[in-house]
Write an enzyme that holds these catalytic residues in place. Structure first.
Site, PDB file in Angstrom:
ATOM      1  N   ASP A 291       0.795  -1.222   0.000  1.00 20.83           N
ATOM      2  CA  ASP A 291       0.000   0.000   0.000  1.00 20.83           C
ATOM      3  C   ASP A 291       0.825   1.269   0.000  1.00 20.83           C
ATOM      4  O   ASP A 291       2.001   1.262   0.287  1.00 20.83           O
ATOM      5  CB  ASP A 291      -0.785   0.054   1.321  1.00 20.83           C
ATOM      6  CG  ASP A 291      -2.083  -0.688   1.223  1.00 20.83           C
ATOM      7  OD1 ASP A 291      -2.430  -1.090   0.116  1.00 20.83           O
ATOM      8  OD2 ASP A 291      -2.725  -0.848   2.270  1.00 20.83           O
TER       9      ASP A 291
ATOM     10  N   MET B  11      -8.298   8.975   9.192  1.00 21.56           N
ATOM     11  CA  MET B  11      -8.942   9.417   7.944  1.00 21.56           C
ATOM     12  C   MET B  11      -9.898  10.577   8.194  1.00 21.56           C
ATOM     13  O   MET B  11     -10.951  10.667   7.562  1.00 21.56           O
ATOM     14  CB  MET B  11      -9.721   8.247   7.318  1.00 21.56           C
ATOM     15  CG  MET B  11      -8.870   7.038   7.031  1.00 21.56           C
ATOM     16  SD  MET B  11      -9.829   5.666   6.370  1.00 21.56           S
ATOM     17  CE  MET B  11     -10.604   5.016   7.848  1.00 21.56           C
TER      18      MET B  11
ATOM     19  N   LYS C  80      -3.327   3.514  -2.300  1.00 27.29           N
ATOM     20  CA  LYS C  80      -4.400   4.483  -2.436  1.00 27.29           C
ATOM     21  C   LYS C  80      -3.868   5.759  -1.843  1.00 27.29           C
ATOM     22  O   LYS C  80      -3.404   5.790  -0.717  1.00 27.29           O
ATOM     23  CB  LYS C  80      -5.651   4.078  -1.672  1.00 27.29           C
ATOM     24  CG  LYS C  80      -5.631   2.672  -1.141  1.00 27.29           C
ATOM     25  CD  LYS C  80      -6.849   2.440  -0.268  1.00 27.29           C
ATOM     26  CE  LYS C  80      -7.007   0.956   0.012  1.00 27.29           C
ATOM     27  NZ  LYS C  80      -8.099   0.669   0.920  1.00 27.29           N
TER      28      LYS C  80
HETATM   29  N1  SAH Z   1      -4.370   0.285   9.096  1.00 30.60           N
HETATM   30  C1  SAH Z   1      -3.799   1.593   9.268  1.00 30.60           C
HETATM   31  C2  SAH Z   1      -4.829   2.702   9.046  1.00 30.60           C
HETATM   32  C3  SAH Z   1      -5.327   2.774   7.648  1.00 30.60           C
HETATM   33  S1  SAH Z   1      -6.504   4.033   7.413  1.00 30.60           S
HETATM   34  C4  SAH Z   1      -3.156   1.698  10.653  1.00 30.60           C
HETATM   35  O1  SAH Z   1      -3.369   0.834  11.489  1.00 30.60           O
HETATM   36  O2  SAH Z   1      -2.419   2.654  10.876  1.00 30.60           O
HETATM   37  C5  SAH Z   1      -5.504   5.368   6.852  1.00 30.60           C
HETATM   38  C6  SAH Z   1      -5.383   6.418   7.916  1.00 30.60           C
HETATM   39  O3  SAH Z   1      -4.423   6.026   8.864  1.00 30.60           O
HETATM   40  C7  SAH Z   1      -4.888   7.746   7.439  1.00 30.60           C
HETATM   41  O4  SAH Z   1      -5.932   8.515   6.879  1.00 30.60           O
HETATM   42  C8  SAH Z   1      -4.390   8.371   8.710  1.00 30.60           C
HETATM   43  O5  SAH Z   1      -5.453   8.849   9.490  1.00 30.60           O
HETATM   44  C9  SAH Z   1      -3.809   7.161   9.405  1.00 30.60           C
HETATM   45  N2  SAH Z   1      -2.365   7.025   9.209  1.00 30.60           N
HETATM   46  C10 SAH Z   1      -1.711   6.029   8.607  1.00 30.60           C
HETATM   47  N3  SAH Z   1      -0.380   6.200   8.684  1.00 30.60           N
HETATM   48  C11 SAH Z   1      -0.196   7.349   9.359  1.00 30.60           C
HETATM   49  C12 SAH Z   1       0.938   8.067   9.796  1.00 30.60           C
HETATM   50  N4  SAH Z   1       2.179   7.644   9.525  1.00 30.60           N
HETATM   51  N5  SAH Z   1       0.752   9.197  10.496  1.00 30.60           N
HETATM   52  C13 SAH Z   1      -0.483   9.646  10.788  1.00 30.60           C
HETATM   53  N6  SAH Z   1      -1.590   9.013  10.406  1.00 30.60           N
HETATM   54  C14 SAH Z   1      -1.457   7.880   9.704  1.00 30.60           C
END
Ligand code: SAH
Length: 500
Positions: A36, A172, A58
């Site tokens: 991803d 998100m 995405k």
């Molecule tokens: N499965 C992932 C989340 C996926 S949804 C997890 O557990 O982290 C995608 C959202 O994750 C983004 O919109 C943001 O809100 C958050 N996100 C993912 N990586 C991030 C990062 N490095 N810093 C801040 N927010 C992050």
């Protein structure tokens, strides 16, 4: 045909060190990796060269492949009998649609395992210095999708219940930040409740905005933060002020280029990263076989005629050994020969193949060896010197002056790694703050790689010592930083001081 297996692996939040051991093992055995946008691409270096790597990222809603497409791809590769790693940012089950992928696998009876990951929901606050719970401030915690509101008339989120929970973490949610704040205020959360927004948490690009439910929208706008970011609401957000540790390190936010061979770069890279720098490794030297091994092989076939064998680098030892073995000889062929090395590292390389050096100079350079040999009677002695094709003449010339017969044979060559040209170009287009030089040859080769391109004026140059600095000056690029002690730790210290 036998079905493959799918590993649903959490990649962690961005810092590649935050993947689990189990996740790493799955990657190292993968035949296909489907990854991803939010999974750090550096993790792909752990994937076998032969594995197929498929990006289905995405970014801001633009899907390279739809979720249905991803599900189909997973099924298709597994049915081909492949070991598939589905690498997802953070944790696969935290707003990661991991559940849907498993449903698709179950439909085809495809075996799978889930390897949880460190979710950004916890890691981004942690790297911002915010503990998501703390006995004194909160005893409840909720993870909420901030994406939900769009399109839906009726929110599935119980805002009234949420507003009573101590720490709220929205993923998100950046587009909906104003509505999230409004809803919480409407259902009784105090306007002065602290809020932190963490963008690109646990990465060198991390940026944080802090405020309250009534000010955060403005603060985020002012700081220019956008997705991917988490929004944390609750008293614990205050603790950042005291607990901040990651984004206040001396080199945080600086991009530093390290110009050594791949094999040698890691120590410098690690030390700079520990200070918070984002390090880009651009190998400027590549060690390859010489044009021909014939002269070396010829010498190896009659080793007994030599009195001395001199090694001036670890690479010389490495290639010498390789050719020795290729000719089906071993160290016994060296029983009659005395061995000299230029320094401790070369001596160590020699010991590793079962040979102790007879001579090690006090000063680890050609001049030191010459000085050490001045105490030997070299008249009429035969010396073999396997070394880089393009090396300084001072050593063989001086030995000849002492009466020795010196045979110089090429054991390897150092060349410009052409693949670095592209790396360098990419790095320059992203912007760099500092380039480190640990030898004259890395300096020369760096500017050869640069070619006609101009180095932006604000880029700083750091040199390991006076010899390298002199070369940089000759090249028309005097260094801004020079190590006081001519070692890697000395160089790192000089850089740290400069930015302090
Ligand atoms: N499965 C992932 C989340 C996926 S949804 C997890 O557990 O982290 C995608 C959202 O994750 C983004 O919109 C943001 O809100 C958050 N996100 C993912 N990586 C991030 C990062 N490095 N810093 C801040 N927010 C992050």
């Amino acid at each position: 045909m036998k079905k493959g297996k799918v590993y649903l692996v959490g990649a962690g939040p961005g810092d590649p060190g935050l993947i689990t051991l189990k996740g790493l093992k799955a990657l190292s055995r993968a035949q296909v990796v489907i990854y991803d946008y939010l999974a750090n691409p550096r993790l792909l270096s752990h994937v076998p060269e032969s594995a197929e790597k498929i990006y289905v990222g995405k970014k801001g809603g633009h899907h390279t492949l739809s979720q249905e497409g991803i599900n189909r791809l997973l099924v298709e590769k597994a049915l081909e009998g492949k070991t598939v790693v589905r690498l997802k940012g953070g944790d696969p089950f935290v707003f990661g649609r991991g559940g849907e992928e498993i449903e698709a696998l179950l439909e085809h009876d495809i075996p799978f395992e889930v390897v949880p990951g460190v979710t950004s929901a916890f890691a981004a606050p942690a790297y911002a210095g915010i503990p998501v719970t703390h006995r004194r401030f909160t005893s409840t915690l909720a993870l909420v999708t901030g994406h939900e509101a769009e399109g839906k008339k009726e929110s599935a989120i119980d805002w009234e219940a949420l507003s009573r929970i101590g720490t709220l973490i929205f993923l998100m949610g950046m587009k909906n930040l104003p509505r999230i704040c409004e809803n919480l205020l409407r259902y009784g959360r105090a306007p002065e409740t602290p809020v932190a927004v963490v963008q690109w948490g646990a990465t060198p690009r991390q940026r944080v905005a802090t405020g309250t439910l009534s000010t955060i929208v403005e603060e985020v706008q002012r700081a220019g933060l956008s997705a991917p970011a988490i929004i944390l609401v609750g008293e614990v957000a205050r603790l950042r002020e005291k607990f901040r540790w990651f984004d206040n390190r001396p080199l945080f936010g600086r991009r530093v280029m390290v110009t050594r061979t791949r094999e040698q770069a890691s120590r410098l890279t690690e030390a700079l990263e520990a200070l918070g720098a984002e390090v880009l490794e651009i190998p400027t030297i590549k060690i390859v076989p010489p044009e021909s091994f014939k002269p070396l092989d010829q010498a190896l076939k009659c080793l007994e005629k030599f009195d001395w064998l001199i090694f001036t680098s670890q690479n010389a030892v490495r290639f010498f050994r390789e050719r020795l073995f290729a000719l089906r000889k071993d160290v016994r062929a060296l029983a009659q020969v005395r061995l000299a090395v230029i320094g401790a590292a070369t001596g160590k390389a020699l010991r590793e193949i079962g040979l102790f050096p007879d001579l090690l100079p006090r000063e680890y350079r050609a001049e030191g060896l010459i000085e050490a040999f001045s105490r030997e009677d070299l008249r009429g002695k035969k010396i073999l010197l396997p070394r880089a094709e393009e090396a300084r003449e001072i050593l063989p010339e001086s030995l000849r002056k002492m009466g020795a017969e010196v045979e110089v044979v090429p054991a390897y060559r150092t060349v410009l790694p052409e693949e670095s040209r592209k790396l360098l170009e990419e790095a320059l287009s992203r912007g760099i703050d500092l380039v480190t030089f640990t030898s004259s040859s890395t300096a020369r080769n760096f500017f050869r790689l640069l070619g006609d391109r101009e180095l932006p004026e604000e880029v700083l140059l750091a040199s390991i010592g006076p010899v390298t600095s002199a070369t940089l000056r000759e090249l028309g690029h005097p260094p801004h930083i020079e190590a006081r002690e001519y070692t890697i730790p000395g160089l790192v210290e000089a850089i740290r001081k400069y930015f302090a």
